[in-house]
Design an enzyme around this catalytic site. Sequence first.
Site, PDB file in Angstrom:
ATOM      1  N   LYS A  94       0.807  -1.234   0.000  1.00  0.00           N
ATOM      2  CA  LYS A  94       0.000   0.000   0.000  1.00  0.00           C
ATOM      3  C   LYS A  94       0.837   1.279   0.000  1.00  0.00           C
ATOM      4  O   LYS A  94       0.371   2.351   0.403  1.00  0.00           O
ATOM      5  CB  LYS A  94      -0.989   0.025   1.195  1.00  0.00           C
ATOM      6  CG  LYS A  94      -1.912  -1.152   1.203  1.00  0.00           C
ATOM      7  CD  LYS A  94      -2.760  -1.181  -0.031  1.00  0.00           C
ATOM      8  CE  LYS A  94      -3.046  -2.585  -0.474  1.00  0.00           C
ATOM      9  NZ  LYS A  94      -3.389  -2.687  -1.893  1.00  0.00           N
ATOM     10  N   GLY A  96       2.306   2.349  -2.878  1.00  0.00           N
ATOM     11  CA  GLY A  96       2.386   2.856  -4.253  1.00  0.00           C
ATOM     12  C   GLY A  96       3.056   1.871  -5.204  1.00  0.00           C
ATOM     13  O   GLY A  96       3.539   2.263  -6.272  1.00  0.00           O
ATOM     14  N   THR A  97       3.041   0.612  -4.822  1.00  0.00           N
ATOM     15  CA  THR A  97       3.632  -0.467  -5.627  1.00  0.00           C
ATOM     16  C   THR A  97       3.154  -0.432  -7.077  1.00  0.00           C
ATOM     17  O   THR A  97       3.950  -0.519  -8.017  1.00  0.00           O
ATOM     18  CB  THR A  97       3.212  -1.827  -5.019  1.00  0.00           C
ATOM     19  OG1 THR A  97       3.390  -1.773  -3.618  1.00  0.00           O
ATOM     20  CG2 THR A  97       3.970  -2.980  -5.630  1.00  0.00           C
ATOM     21  N   THR A  98       1.835  -0.320  -7.241  1.00  0.00           N
ATOM     22  CA  THR A  98       1.228  -0.377  -8.571  1.00  0.00           C
ATOM     23  C   THR A  98       1.786   0.738  -9.456  1.00  0.00           C
ATOM     24  O   THR A  98       2.106   0.532 -10.630  1.00  0.00           O
ATOM     25  CB  THR A  98      -0.312  -0.213  -8.439  1.00  0.00           C
ATOM     26  OG1 THR A  98      -0.767  -1.070  -7.390  1.00  0.00           O
ATOM     27  CG2 THR A  98      -1.023  -0.529  -9.722  1.00  0.00           C
ATOM     28  N   HIS A 156       7.685  -7.583  -1.824  1.00  0.00           N
ATOM     29  CA  HIS A 156       7.398  -6.869  -0.575  1.00  0.00           C
ATOM     30  C   HIS A 156       8.352  -7.359   0.533  1.00  0.00           C
ATOM     31  O   HIS A 156       8.237  -6.932   1.680  1.00  0.00           O
ATOM     32  CB  HIS A 156       5.970  -7.155  -0.104  1.00  0.00           C
ATOM     33  CG  HIS A 156       4.878  -6.462  -0.876  1.00  0.00           C
ATOM     34  ND1 HIS A 156       4.897  -5.123  -1.179  1.00  0.00           N
ATOM     35  CD2 HIS A 156       3.707  -6.937  -1.380  1.00  0.00           C
ATOM     36  CE1 HIS A 156       3.783  -4.800  -1.842  1.00  0.00           C
ATOM     37  NE2 HIS A 156       3.054  -5.883  -1.980  1.00  0.00           N
ATOM     38  N   ARG A 178       6.003   5.329   1.720  1.00  0.00           N
ATOM     39  CA  ARG A 178       4.866   6.263   1.789  1.00  0.00           C
ATOM     40  C   ARG A 178       4.552   6.564   3.249  1.00  0.00           C
ATOM     41  O   ARG A 178       4.794   5.723   4.135  1.00  0.00           O
ATOM     42  CB  ARG A 178       3.649   5.603   1.102  1.00  0.00           C
ATOM     43  CG  ARG A 178       2.449   6.493   0.947  1.00  0.00           C
ATOM     44  CD  ARG A 178       1.282   5.732   0.307  1.00  0.00           C
ATOM     45  NE  ARG A 178       0.199   6.614  -0.042  1.00  0.00           N
ATOM     46  CZ  ARG A 178      -0.991   6.217  -0.459  1.00  0.00           C
ATOM     47  NH1 ARG A 178      -1.252   4.914  -0.613  1.00  0.00           N
ATOM     48  NH2 ARG A 178      -1.936   7.086  -0.758  1.00  0.00           N
ATOM     49  N   SER A 186      -5.033   3.163   3.421  1.00  0.00           N
ATOM     50  CA  SER A 186      -5.176   2.433   2.165  1.00  0.00           C
ATOM     51  C   SER A 186      -5.348   0.932   2.434  1.00  0.00           C
ATOM     52  O   SER A 186      -6.201   0.269   1.840  1.00  0.00           O
ATOM     53  CB  SER A 186      -3.924   2.682   1.307  1.00  0.00           C
ATOM     54  OG  SER A 186      -4.030   2.042   0.081  1.00  0.00           O
ATOM     55  N   ARG A 309      -7.776   3.433  -5.578  1.00  0.00           N
ATOM     56  CA  ARG A 309      -8.835   3.982  -4.727  1.00  0.00           C
ATOM     57  C   ARG A 309      -8.870   5.480  -4.963  1.00  0.00           C
ATOM     58  O   ARG A 309      -9.620   5.958  -5.791  1.00  0.00           O
ATOM     59  CB  ARG A 309      -8.574   3.621  -3.251  1.00  0.00           C
ATOM     60  CG  ARG A 309      -9.761   3.879  -2.316  1.00  0.00           C
ATOM     61  CD  ARG A 309      -9.413   3.507  -0.888  1.00  0.00           C
ATOM     62  NE  ARG A 309      -8.317   4.301  -0.360  1.00  0.00           N
ATOM     63  CZ  ARG A 309      -8.452   5.474   0.272  1.00  0.00           C
ATOM     64  NH1 ARG A 309      -9.654   5.961   0.481  1.00  0.00           N
ATOM     65  NH2 ARG A 309      -7.391   6.144   0.718  1.00  0.00           N
ATOM     66  N   LYS A 310      -7.979   6.246  -4.289  1.00  0.00           N
ATOM     67  CA  LYS A 310      -7.957   7.697  -4.506  1.00  0.00           C
ATOM     68  C   LYS A 310      -6.618   8.163  -5.061  1.00  0.00           C
ATOM     69  O   LYS A 310      -6.559   9.128  -5.801  1.00  0.00           O
ATOM     70  CB  LYS A 310      -8.236   8.437  -3.204  1.00  0.00           C
ATOM     71  CG  LYS A 310      -9.675   8.361  -2.733  1.00  0.00           C
ATOM     72  CD  LYS A 310      -9.868   9.338  -1.590  1.00  0.00           C
ATOM     73  CE  LYS A 310     -11.257   9.231  -0.986  1.00  0.00           C
ATOM     74  NZ  LYS A 310     -11.339   9.960   0.276  1.00  0.00           N
TER      75      LYS A 310
END
Length: 345
Positions: A94, A96-98, A156, A178, A186, A309-310
Amino acid sequence: MSWPIAFYSPVATITKDEEKERKAKMSSLIQRYKDKVSSLPMNVDHDLCKYMGFWHFHGFWYHSKADFSVEAIMALQDHFEAQPTDIFLASHPKSGTTWLKALAFAIMNRNKFKTHSGSRPTHPLLTISPHDCVPFMESESFLNNPSFVNGLMHTHIPYTSLPKSIISSDCRIVYLCRNPKDVLTSYWHFLNKLKDDGSTPTRLDDAFELFSRGMSPYGSFWDHVIGYYKASLERPHKVLFLKYEDLKKNPEKEVTKLAMFIGNSFTEEEEFDGSVKKIIELCGFENLSKVNKDGKQTSKVLSDDIYFRKGIVGDSVNYLTNEMIQTLDKITNEKFDGLNISFEA
Ligand SMILES: Nc1ncnc2c1ncn2[C@@H]1O[C@H](COP(=O)(O)OS(=O)(=O)O)[C@@H](OP(=O)(O)O)[C@H]1O
């Protein structure tokens, strides 16, 4: 014991029979590690472990419901052979991996795929998820069929638990960190999205309590960050430490830094002709969340849209109480004391 199959095989082409044999060998190997995992300590001292159990392994916590990852880490530690040219993207879940996957993939493949043109765009990020472009090392599908392009992978796994060959082969690692308050927020939303089967949602104060005690998948979050941060100081040419918030604030600067670090610097012409901006746009939240909005694919464990998500900085203020914020800030200040890691939000 050696790996039952050639583990390192970029974009392997294998027959159906070979694939079947590989899977059978892999599941028997994994079974051996499962026995080891069942003897690991768990967070049984806590009420919440009833529905959020964690194994403790080499100083970090791993979600027992997704128990495959601990076996996979053990298997990778014993058998994975990194190559000096490999590039590992690393992050606590969560963080910002993507986004990082998309950026690194787009940078490395920018001469191969078209993003805009008169003809049909061919860039994979316009049709598939960044998670399908850059494999997740400790996943079943990677272990069963370790194929990838450009030696680009994501993990991870905490720095101190990485397979030794990743360090000894001298390959490059990019870590994305992050703000912990946004990571928790998140993660909590993600946990509840996973429960679209109608089961009782996880309460925020429960998720907060576990997270602040270090019990998040691959946590403690703070120790995860510290491991990679210190490595980036000790081996600056091999470990790059990036922050989600910096990427948001100054994407051109950070993306240029990333490209240089992974050996794919932008040329002067590219900097001039808007190539950096195009990559930022392609990998931006707006574009990727649109591409991945109809994510419910039955062949996948998770739907593609669950990773979006956001995508903003500081959304935690809309969910966490003042007390939660103060507690997390206090832990962050204590843990990162003397280290140059800070967050604006
Ligand atoms: N392109 C892009 N730009 C900015 N932010 C993005 C992007 N893609 C995903 N996200 C946001 O990242 C959060 C998900 O974290 P991860 O990608 O690390 O999740 S995972 O660990 O791979 O499951 C999650 O953050 P929150 O919105 O705060 O929940 C995603 O919305």
